[in-house]
Design an enzyme around this catalytic site. Sequence first.
Site, PDB file in Angstrom:
ATOM      1  CD  GLU A   1      -2.448  -1.026   2.552  1.00 30.73           C
ATOM      2  OE1 GLU A   1      -3.428  -0.437   2.241  1.00 30.73           O
ATOM      3  OE2 GLU A   1      -2.570  -2.149   2.785  1.00 30.73           O
TER       4      GLU A   1
ATOM      5  CB  SER B   1      -5.775  -0.672   0.329  1.00 32.29           C
ATOM      6  OG  SER B   1      -5.592   0.162   0.838  1.00 32.29           O
TER       7      SER B   1
ATOM      8  CE1 TYR C   1      -6.670   4.635  -1.681  1.00 29.87           C
ATOM      9  CE2 TYR C   1      -7.394   1.910  -2.297  1.00 29.87           C
ATOM     10  CZ  TYR C   1      -7.171   3.213  -0.633  1.00 29.87           C
ATOM     11  OH  TYR C   1      -7.449   2.717   0.890  1.00 29.87           O
TER      12      TYR C   1
ATOM     13  NE  ARG D   1     -13.234   2.676   6.067  1.00 24.97           N
ATOM     14  CZ  ARG D   1     -12.219   2.480   4.903  1.00 24.97           C
ATOM     15  NH1 ARG D   1     -11.412   2.958   4.330  1.00 24.97           N
ATOM     16  NH2 ARG D   1     -12.009   1.164   4.839  1.00 24.97           N
TER      17      ARG D   1
ATOM     18  CG  ASP E   1     -14.950  -0.891   6.473  1.00 22.98           C
ATOM     19  OD1 ASP E   1     -14.956   0.606   6.550  1.00 22.98           O
ATOM     20  OD2 ASP E   1     -13.774  -1.242   5.586  1.00 22.98           O
TER      21      ASP E   1
ATOM     22  CD  GLU F   1     -11.376  -4.646   6.107  1.00 20.63           C
ATOM     23  OE1 GLU F   1     -11.045  -5.295   6.010  1.00 20.63           O
ATOM     24  OE2 GLU F   1     -11.301  -3.669   5.994  1.00 20.63           O
TER      25      GLU F   1
ATOM     26  CG  ASN G   1     -10.103  -0.012   7.189  1.00 13.47           C
ATOM     27  OD1 ASN G   1      -9.749  -0.709   6.959  1.00 13.47           O
ATOM     28  ND2 ASN G   1     -11.197   0.086   7.237  1.00 13.47           N
TER      29      ASN G   1
ATOM     30  N   GLY H   1      -7.541   5.541   4.476  1.00 18.24           N
ATOM     31  CA  GLY H   1      -7.164   6.233   3.947  1.00 18.24           C
ATOM     32  C   GLY H   1      -7.230   7.757   3.530  1.00 18.24           C
TER      33      GLY H   1
END
Length: 317
Positions: A17, A151, A221, A260, A262, A276, A278, A282
């Site tokens: 990443e 990602s 991305y 974050r 999800d 999950e 994070n 990002g």
Amino acid sequence: MTDRLRVAVLAGGPSAEHEVSLQSARAVLDALPRDLYDPVPVIIDRQGRWPTEVRGQADVVFPVLHGPFGEDGVVQGHLEALGLPYVGCGVLASAVAMDKVAMRRAFMAEDIPVTRHVWFTAHEWRTCGDHESLVKSLDWPMYVKPANMGSSIGVSRVTSMGELRAGVELALVHDRVVVVEQGVSARELICGVLGGHDFPGASVPGELIVPGEWLDYEAKYLSQAEIATIPAVLPERVAADVRELSLRAFRAIGGYGLARVDFFYEERTGRLYVGEINTMPGFTARSVYARAWEASGVPYPELLCRLIDLALARSGS
């Protein structure tokens, strides 16, 4: 001005990443208020080499690093050893959140709903004479993922044993442990968490716009298409449940600073599953984490300031 805080923004690193991290760091560097901070970009190369010694060059560190090395507790431990305040989760929370097996164990221990899944090591896969037996508790479609990666790198959606074998081999390029998750027909939601161990807050939920069957690396991305609706259009009860579960997930890993979370939302059954968490999502210009907080009344520059304040508060600076 000599009273500005020197903020070392770490980016790059040896994980897959690397490029995503560079995008995130550019956004952070551009948005840090110059009347408060003196940004110091620190680009770690793909071999993990640092261009300069950070200690003595910075008052606080913003490790905008994604994936292994940057989001799994490794850099956090290094910064702890240097005695430098840093943004985001600590060593343990980072490691647990990065490992999809440990993360699910933490969630299940706190009665946080997750989708059905199995996991196995590279050795177990190579020595198993019946691969189908490893996933017999799951139905098609399934999602195959490296246990430690983000990602959507190394992730495959599979609908047959042939695709499963190819997906596992791809995942094993990135990690020695593979997680296979039950696919669900659901809306994909996100929620941002911001704060310390006491009284963290949850943002308004957002919804990911999934082109095709799932949101892969290119869609996240490389595409210029819109990737999220923020706020998500949800019944009030569901939005409240998303926020509550986000805070519970944050607490389950011992989170600090930001995360974050999800979700999968099955409209037919009304069920929510935590996919999950994070710990360094990002921070690109299109970051759904930043946009969720902007929709919650916290603009991007203020968000960065709050995160730096939290880093200093944790260290007692």
